[in-house]
Design a protein around this motif. Structure first.
Motif, PDB file in Angstrom:
ATOM      1  N   UNK A  13      64.279  68.122  50.311  1.00  0.00           N
ATOM      2  CA  UNK A  13      63.869  67.539  51.597  1.00  0.00           C
ATOM      3  C   UNK A  13      62.456  66.958  51.536  1.00  0.00           C
ATOM      4  N   UNK A  14      61.790  67.085  50.406  1.00  0.00           N
ATOM      5  CA  UNK A  14      60.471  66.474  50.254  1.00  0.00           C
ATOM      6  C   UNK A  14      59.318  67.433  50.071  1.00  0.00           C
ATOM      7  N   UNK A  15      59.552  68.748  50.200  1.00  0.00           N
ATOM      8  CA  UNK A  15      58.480  69.736  50.030  1.00  0.00           C
ATOM      9  C   UNK A  15      58.383  70.098  48.549  1.00  0.00           C
ATOM     10  N   UNK A  16      57.643  69.306  47.806  1.00  0.00           N
ATOM     11  CA  UNK A  16      57.542  69.498  46.353  1.00  0.00           C
ATOM     12  C   UNK A  16      56.900  70.833  45.984  1.00  0.00           C
ATOM     13  N   UNK A  17      56.066  71.363  46.877  1.00  0.00           N
ATOM     14  CA  UNK A  17      55.397  72.642  46.607  1.00  0.00           C
ATOM     15  C   UNK A  17      56.375  73.816  46.584  1.00  0.00           C
ATOM     16  N   UNK A  18      57.542  73.661  47.217  1.00  0.00           N
ATOM     17  CA  UNK A  18      58.530  74.745  47.245  1.00  0.00           C
ATOM     18  C   UNK A  18      59.052  75.047  45.837  1.00  0.00           C
ATOM     19  N   UNK A  19      58.950  74.076  44.938  1.00  0.00           N
ATOM     20  CA  UNK A  19      59.426  74.300  43.573  1.00  0.00           C
ATOM     21  C   UNK A  19      58.591  75.374  42.869  1.00  0.00           C
ATOM     22  N   UNK A  20      57.358  75.549  43.306  1.00  0.00           N
ATOM     23  CA  UNK A  20      56.496  76.591  42.725  1.00  0.00           C
ATOM     24  C   UNK A  20      57.128  77.974  42.894  1.00  0.00           C
ATOM     25  N   UNK A  21      57.833  78.182  44.003  1.00  0.00           N
ATOM     26  CA  UNK A  21      58.514  79.461  44.211  1.00  0.00           C
ATOM     27  C   UNK A  21      59.607  79.699  43.186  1.00  0.00           C
ATOM     28  N   UNK A  22      60.331  78.643  42.841  1.00  0.00           N
ATOM     29  CA  UNK A  22      61.377  78.760  41.812  1.00  0.00           C
ATOM     30  C   UNK A  22      60.754  78.977  40.439  1.00  0.00           C
ATOM     31  N   UNK A  23      59.658  78.286  40.176  1.00  0.00           N
ATOM     32  CA  UNK A  23      58.958  78.457  38.904  1.00  0.00           C
ATOM     33  C   UNK A  23      58.491  79.904  38.762  1.00  0.00           C
ATOM     34  N   UNK A  24      57.868  80.436  39.805  1.00  0.00           N
ATOM     35  CA  UNK A  24      57.390  81.820  39.758  1.00  0.00           C
ATOM     36  C   UNK A  24      58.531  82.809  39.543  1.00  0.00           C
ATOM     37  N   UNK A  25      59.666  82.530  40.143  1.00  0.00           N
ATOM     38  CA  UNK A  25      60.806  83.430  40.047  1.00  0.00           C
ATOM     39  C   UNK A  25      61.446  83.430  38.658  1.00  0.00           C
ATOM     40  N   UNK A  26      61.443  82.277  37.967  1.00  0.00           N
ATOM     41  CA  UNK A  26      62.211  82.160  36.737  1.00  0.00           C
ATOM     42  C   UNK A  26      61.399  81.995  35.458  1.00  0.00           C
ATOM     43  N   UNK A  27      60.108  81.762  35.537  1.00  0.00           N
ATOM     44  CA  UNK A  27      59.354  81.486  34.304  1.00  0.00           C
ATOM     45  C   UNK A  27      59.377  82.663  33.329  1.00  0.00           C
ATOM     46  N   UNK A  28      59.194  83.879  33.815  1.00  0.00           N
ATOM     47  CA  UNK A  28      59.202  85.044  32.917  1.00  0.00           C
ATOM     48  C   UNK A  28      60.597  85.329  32.385  1.00  0.00           C
ATOM     49  N   UNK A  29      61.618  85.081  33.212  1.00  0.00           N
ATOM     50  CA  UNK A  29      62.990  85.303  32.765  1.00  0.00           C
ATOM     51  C   UNK A  29      63.367  84.322  31.665  1.00  0.00           C
ATOM     52  N   UNK A  30      62.996  83.070  31.836  1.00  0.00           N
ATOM     53  CA  UNK A  30      63.280  82.067  30.801  1.00  0.00           C
ATOM     54  C   UNK A  30      62.508  82.385  29.522  1.00  0.00           C
ATOM     55  N   UNK A  31      61.246  82.727  29.679  1.00  0.00           N
ATOM     56  CA  UNK A  31      60.425  83.077  28.516  1.00  0.00           C
ATOM     57  C   UNK A  31      61.060  84.254  27.764  1.00  0.00           C
ATOM     58  N   UNK A  32      61.482  85.270  28.518  1.00  0.00           N
ATOM     59  CA  UNK A  32      62.132  86.430  27.904  1.00  0.00           C
ATOM     60  C   UNK A  32      63.419  86.046  27.189  1.00  0.00           C
ATOM     61  N   UNK A  33      64.193  85.148  27.786  1.00  0.00           N
ATOM     62  CA  UNK A  33      65.416  84.668  27.155  1.00  0.00           C
ATOM     63  C   UNK A  33      65.114  84.029  25.806  1.00  0.00           C
ATOM     64  N   UNK A  34      64.142  83.133  25.780  1.00  0.00           N
ATOM     65  CA  UNK A  34      63.811  82.434  24.540  1.00  0.00           C
ATOM     66  C   UNK A  34      63.238  83.381  23.488  1.00  0.00           C
TER      67      UNK A  34
END
Length: 194
Positions: A13-34
């Protein structure tokens, strides 16, 4: 924190800052996966950033009926494969997500770290498709159908890979414990002769 679907809707809908919430939620999980897939710290960080960046660019193509986590892990697995990385054993370190709480006794933290290190070493011995299925199931907490969609396996092949991986890990643990028991018995035997 809003759920994934709400955050995705806000970004679209245009709130680009909301993506930061997804980044915070998944960055450690993705890092752990790799990392569990055998990548070095630097490669795991690079691939995590690349996954999150690609997901942001392709967010409009994410189907609402598909879980965001499953979609994101699909991107991660495809990027991992595209890089053509081979399993390279690396020393394991605790990530912020894996760190033990401070309230635990130091002995418990050491034992937990040793157990995690041993399990990571055992995971490294599995064939890549077994390791990938195990990591996606137990680290990524994805369902068998989602894993099948990401890896190109059928659901029954995922079930089979998970079963065989667990069986292999159990066998290795049993053998390792048997070796430890034999070594301890031999040590006690020598000590009693002295």
């Amino acid at each position: 924190m809003p759920d994934d679907r709400t955050l995705v809707g806000a970004v679209l809908a245009g709130d680009k800052q909301a993506y930061a919430g997804l980044v915070d939620r998944y960055k450690n999980k993705l890092y752990g996966l790799f990392r569990k897939m055998g990548l070095s710290e630097a490669d795991a960080q690079d691939l995590t950033q690349e996954t999150l960046f690609k997901a942001y660019r392709k967010l409009a193509s994410q189907r609402p009926e598909q879980s965001f986590a499953g979609w994101l892990y699909t991107i991660a697995v495809n990027l991992y494969r595209d890089r053509g990385r081979r399993k390279v054993p690396v020393p394991r370190e605790e990530t912020a997500e894996q760190a033990a709480p401070d309230r635990d006794a130091p002995e418990q933290r050491v034992l937990r770290a040793e157990l995690r290190s041993e399990l990571d070493a055992l995971l490294d011995t599995l064939p890549e498709h077994y390791r990938l299925a195990m990591v996606l199931r137990y680290v990524g907490q994805l369902g068998h159908e989602e894993i099948a969609g990401m890896t190109g396996m059928t659901v029954s092949q995922v079930n089979n890979a998970l079963h065989r991986a667990k069986k292999s890990l159990r066998r290795q643990i049993t053998e390792k414990e048997g070796t430890r028991y034999e070594m301890a018995a031999e040590y006690r035997s020598r000590k009693s002769r002295v």
